[in-house]
Design a protein around this motif. Structure first.
Motif, PDB file in Angstrom:
ATOM      1  N   SER A  56      -4.657  -6.502 -12.668  1.00 35.65           N
ATOM      2  CA  SER A  56      -3.571  -6.246 -12.979  1.00 35.65           C
ATOM      3  C   SER A  56      -3.369  -6.819 -14.188  1.00 35.65           C
ATOM      4  O   SER A  56      -4.868  -7.023 -15.041  1.00 35.65           O
ATOM      5  N   SER A  57      -2.861  -6.810 -15.427  1.00 35.26           N
ATOM      6  CA  SER A  57      -2.509  -7.389 -16.282  1.00 35.26           C
ATOM      7  C   SER A  57      -2.732  -8.356 -16.740  1.00 35.26           C
ATOM      8  O   SER A  57      -2.906  -9.287 -17.734  1.00 35.26           O
ATOM      9  N   ILE A 116      -6.023  -9.424  -8.706  1.00 38.12           N
ATOM     10  CA  ILE A 116      -6.732  -8.629  -7.502  1.00 38.12           C
ATOM     11  C   ILE A 116      -6.177  -8.544  -6.773  1.00 38.12           C
ATOM     12  O   ILE A 116      -5.946  -9.667  -5.653  1.00 38.12           O
ATOM     13  N   PRO A 171      -1.984  -5.955  -8.974  1.00 36.38           N
ATOM     14  CA  PRO A 171      -1.395  -5.398  -9.233  1.00 36.38           C
ATOM     15  C   PRO A 171      -0.227  -4.521  -8.757  1.00 36.38           C
ATOM     16  O   PRO A 171      -0.919  -4.152  -7.026  1.00 36.38           O
ATOM     17  N   ARG A 172      -0.367  -3.050  -8.981  1.00 38.84           N
ATOM     18  CA  ARG A 172       1.031  -2.336  -8.000  1.00 38.84           C
ATOM     19  C   ARG A 172       0.192  -0.800  -7.431  1.00 38.84           C
ATOM     20  O   ARG A 172      -1.082  -0.717  -8.136  1.00 38.84           O
ATOM     21  N   ARG A 173       0.820  -1.189  -6.484  1.00 42.37           N
ATOM     22  CA  ARG A 173      -0.571  -0.382  -5.495  1.00 42.37           C
ATOM     23  C   ARG A 173      -0.012   1.495  -6.024  1.00 42.37           C
ATOM     24  O   ARG A 173       1.647   1.406  -5.664  1.00 42.37           O
ATOM     25  N   GLN A 217      -8.960  -8.320 -18.041  1.00 46.43           N
ATOM     26  CA  GLN A 217     -10.072  -7.767 -17.144  1.00 46.43           C
ATOM     27  C   GLN A 217     -11.481  -8.992 -16.879  1.00 46.43           C
ATOM     28  O   GLN A 217     -11.723  -9.721 -15.746  1.00 46.43           O
ATOM     29  N   ALA A 270      -9.296  -2.460  -9.968  1.00 38.35           N
ATOM     30  CA  ALA A 270      -8.018  -2.876  -9.830  1.00 38.35           C
ATOM     31  C   ALA A 270      -7.324  -4.094 -10.142  1.00 38.35           C
ATOM     32  O   ALA A 270      -6.961  -4.815  -9.717  1.00 38.35           O
TER      33      ALA A 270
END
Length: 340
Positions: free
Chosen positions: A215-216, A220, A338-340, A127, A213
């Protein structure tokens, strides 16, 4: 005989002088000598002077790169009255705070690491690096200012136009009809006036919500919407090179990751589009925009609005065509988002 009488007179005069001096309040006249008299009396009686506890002064920390920054504050000496031990005044070390508020930015100091700063503010390294466009995690320097969160966006308002209703306005800003009703205390939801100004409550927190949100991989979603076409779908003799996200015309398109705008403008079949260079060979493209808000050379942070949804170029409806490229090779955006 006369000699003896003279001697008696002198002895009598001396006795009177001594008696007179003994009645004077010497301590009141010179109180600063009181302790000295007590010490002298003890010494004359074979005693020892009173011992005072030694004052312990903490050693200064080793000087590193910046002597002024690393040298601790020396304790202050307190002047005490007689018989009271002298103690150093208590000192406190202020807790580290971020510049501009508790969670806005952080200025790197000597010896700090990206992981240590992330832990301090309850962020992940992914992040923190994504927010600041950092590609080499070991390349941070003292004095560098790191963004820790999105700056609060300005409140959003909407002026009603001819033919618009609450459903259309809610869809445009990605909020619910009930949220707009509650924020504006509308007496009749079916009677909007042309020129009426509405507050859009959730729009002001949209950028912050998208930033949370991450992701790794450090990306976003550029906006909220339904996926109308996936990566790799056959389109005649070729496959789809990106991900299509349907959304109302005019909706904000945000940078999926921080970086530098490589190009922005008309790009043929892509229509009006923006390409952002994220370093290490990674780029993202946002196509078919109705309006561009970034230009080539701009430095953008993650979540910054760079364009607005449209249907320019080879398009059948309002949406954003998102591409992720690694060394000019098309990648599946869903593997980075990111997964929703």
């Amino acid at each position: 005989m006369s000699t003896f009488i003279s001697y008696l007179r002198k002895a009598l005069a001396f006795s009177i002088f001594v008696a007179a001096m003994s009645t004077l309040p010497i301590g009141a006249i010179a109180p600063e000598y009181r302790i000295a008299y007590l010490v002298a009396d003890q010494l004359s009686l074979g005693g020892k002077p009173p011992q005072q506890e030694p004052l312990v002064v903490p050693k200064a920390a080793p000087v590193k790169d910046n002597p002024a920054a690393s040298m601790p504050e020396m304790p202050k000496l307190v002047v005490a009255s007689a018989g009271t031990a002298v103690q150093p005044a208590a000192t406190t070390t202020p807790a580290p705070t971020a510049v501009g508020g508790p969670t806005l930015t952080h200025v790197v100091t000597s010896g700090e690491t990206l992981s240590g700063i992330a832990n301090k503010y309850k962020l992940t390294v992914a992040q923190l690096s994504a927010l600041n466009g950092i590609t080499n995690l070991d390349m941070i320097r003292p004095g560098q200012k790191l963004l820790l969160a999105a700056e609060p966006p300005l409140p959003v308002s909407h002026t009603v136009r001819n033919g618009e209703n609450l459903s259309y306005i809610a869809a445009k800003y990605g909020v619910t009809v009930s949220a707009i009703i509650q924020s504006n205390d509308l007496p009749d939801i079916n009677r909007l006036k042309i020129g009426q100004v509405l507050n859009i409550p959730s729009a002001s927190t949209g950028a912050l919500a998208s930033r949370s949100a991450v992701s790794s991989a450090g990306y976003i979603w550029p906006l909220t919407g339904s996926i109308s076409s996936f990566f790799g779908e056959l389109r005649g003799a070729s496959r789809h090179s990106g991900l299509d996200i349907a959304a109302p015309t005019g909706k904000d398109i945000k940078a999926a990751r921080a970086g530098r705008v490589d190009s922005a403008g008309w790009m043929g079949g892509y229509g009006y589009a923006v390409i952002i260079d994220h370093g290490e060979g990674y780029k993202t493209l946002y196509a078919h925009a109705s309006k561009l808000l970034a230009k080539a050379g701009d430095r953008v942070v993650q979540g910054q609005v760079i364009a607005r949804v449209g249907s320019t170029g080879n398009s059948t409806g309002p949406h954003v065509h998102l591409e992720v490229r690694m060394n000019s090779k098309f990648m599946d955006p869903l593997k980075y988002l990111p997964r929703r």
